[in-house]
Design a protein around this motif. Structure first.
Motif, mmCIF file in Angstrom:
data_model
loop_
_atom_site.group_PDB
_atom_site.id
_atom_site.type_symbol
_atom_site.label_atom_id
_atom_site.label_comp_id
_atom_site.label_asym_id
_atom_site.label_seq_id
_atom_site.Cartn_x
_atom_site.Cartn_y
_atom_site.Cartn_z
ATOM 1 N N LYS A 1 -0.631 2.441 -2.649
ATOM 2 C CA LYS A 1 0.442 2.870 -1.095
ATOM 3 C C LYS A 1 0.818 4.498 -1.901
ATOM 4 O O LYS A 1 1.364 5.082 -1.414
ATOM 5 C CB LYS A 1 1.472 1.818 -0.748
ATOM 6 C CG LYS A 1 2.505 2.792 0.048
ATOM 7 C CD LYS A 1 2.969 1.803 0.622
ATOM 8 C CE LYS A 1 3.856 1.922 1.830
ATOM 9 N NZ LYS A 1 4.503 1.398 2.619
ATOM 10 N N VAL A 2 1.732 3.788 -2.994
ATOM 11 C CA VAL A 2 2.471 5.164 -3.997
ATOM 12 C C VAL A 2 1.557 6.165 -4.094
ATOM 13 O O VAL A 2 1.802 7.573 -4.128
ATOM 14 C CB VAL A 2 2.501 5.166 -5.020
ATOM 15 C CG1 VAL A 2 3.009 5.626 -5.927
ATOM 16 C CG2 VAL A 2 3.840 4.063 -4.929
ATOM 17 N N LEU A 3 -0.137 5.878 -4.937
ATOM 18 C CA LEU A 3 -0.801 6.823 -4.902
ATOM 19 C C LEU A 3 -1.014 8.123 -3.854
ATOM 20 O O LEU A 3 -1.483 8.762 -3.452
ATOM 21 C CB LEU A 3 -1.912 6.620 -5.718
ATOM 22 C CG LEU A 3 -2.298 6.094 -6.663
ATOM 23 C CD1 LEU A 3 -3.028 5.229 -7.233
ATOM 24 C CD2 LEU A 3 -0.948 7.483 -7.350
ATOM 25 N N THR A 4 -1.496 6.486 -3.088
ATOM 26 C CA THR A 4 -1.728 7.231 -0.792
ATOM 27 C C THR A 4 -0.652 8.706 -1.253
ATOM 28 O O THR A 4 -1.239 9.561 0.007
ATOM 29 C CB THR A 4 -1.703 6.845 -0.369
ATOM 30 O OG1 THR A 4 -3.742 5.702 -0.825
ATOM 31 C CG2 THR A 4 -2.797 6.946 0.859
ATOM 32 N N GLU A 5 0.858 8.497 -0.601
ATOM 33 C CA GLU A 5 1.641 8.629 -0.339
ATOM 34 C C GLU A 5 1.935 10.575 -1.545
ATOM 35 O O GLU A 5 2.261 11.339 -0.570
ATOM 36 C CB GLU A 5 3.099 8.071 -0.345
ATOM 37 C CG GLU A 5 3.239 6.945 0.351
ATOM 38 C CD GLU A 5 2.982 7.565 1.980
ATOM 39 O OE1 GLU A 5 3.399 8.214 2.661
ATOM 40 O OE2 GLU A 5 1.831 6.360 2.513
ATOM 41 N N SER A 6 1.732 10.158 -2.682
ATOM 42 C CA SER A 6 2.036 11.269 -3.511
ATOM 43 C C SER A 6 0.712 12.598 -3.219
ATOM 44 O O SER A 6 1.015 13.458 -3.957
ATOM 45 C CB SER A 6 1.881 10.732 -5.027
ATOM 46 O OG SER A 6 0.855 9.989 -5.220
#
Length: 241
Positions: A234-239
């Motif tokens: 999720k963090v990688l997708t958002e970033s």
């Protein structure tokens, strides 16, 4: 089972080539062979502490390997009770010495050296973090004591009573010491038994090693870390947006 001497353990892993690994002040440095593969060896033994000088000594071996043996796998053996617990080491910048060792290992990785860790005894705290946890793949003997912080130290930092933390450790692998609990978290790829062909297993580990970090996937699959992988994704997708 009686604990093997450092020399006997090296012989289990590297056969007759273990004679080329120096053991000095509980530090291991040198070159050996695993099957037909030549490897660089760094590490600790006898549950020693890692201080500034030890970090420099291990880093020098890594640099020698990079300069003279391109892409040679580096096997990192861990049996250390942690970082040197004294104020002088801290005031001299112990963390920066650890950072130097980690930088050397990262340089090795970027230059095509595979990094394989085997926890053979104690693998605790800063001494584990400063090189052992940096491996592409981490393995442990079933007798190894693997963990990041004893409950007594956790209690001192968090002010949570030791009995409470001890009780929690029974159901939370992150608080429990040992090879199996750390494997549940995904931090250990496999747990090995010393008398079950460890040399052959090490040879296979070197052959199949990858720099792609799979620890979150293993943790979710084994049930020790159920949310880490999803949160990371999720963090990688958002970033990336």
């Amino acid at each position: 089972m009686k604990k093997l001497t450092s020399r006997a353990l090296l012989a289990k892993l590297f056969g007759t080539s273990a004679k080329d690994v120096a053991v000095k002040k509980s530090l291991l440095t040198g070159y050996a062979a695993v099957g037909t593969t030549k490897v660089c060896v760094i590490g600790t033994c006898d549950g020693t502490y890692v201080d500034n000088a030890a970090a420099l000594h291990l880093a020098a071996q890594v640099i020698d390997c990079i300069e003279h043996h391109p892409k040679m796998p580096i096997v990192m053996l861990v049996d250390s009770a942690g970082q040197e617990p004294n104020r002088v080491a801290e005031m001299l910048g112990l963390a920066s010495y650890f950072g130097h060792l980690l930088s050397c290992l990262e340089l090795a990785r970027r230059n095509g050296h595979k990094l394989i860790t085997v926890a053979t005894g104690k693998a605790v705290g800063g001494a584990f973090i400063c090189y052992g946890m940096f491996g592409d793949r981490i393995y442990a003997l079933d007798s190894a004591s693997v963990g990041l912080m004893p409950v007594e130290a956790m209690s001192a930092v968090t002010k949570i009573p030791v009995p409470v933390l001890t009780k929690l450790s029974k159901t939370m692998p992150s608080l429990e010491f040992g090879a199996q609990p750390f494997a549940l978290l995904g931090g250990v790829e496999e747990v090995w038994t010393l008398d079950d062909g460890v040399a052959a297993k090490l040879e296979k580990a070197i052959a199949t090693a990858s720099p792609v970090d799979n620890r979150a996937e293993l943790g979710k699959k084994r049930g020790g870390r159920k949310l880490a992988l999803d949160i990371r994704k999720k963090v990688l997708t958002e970033s990336a947006r």
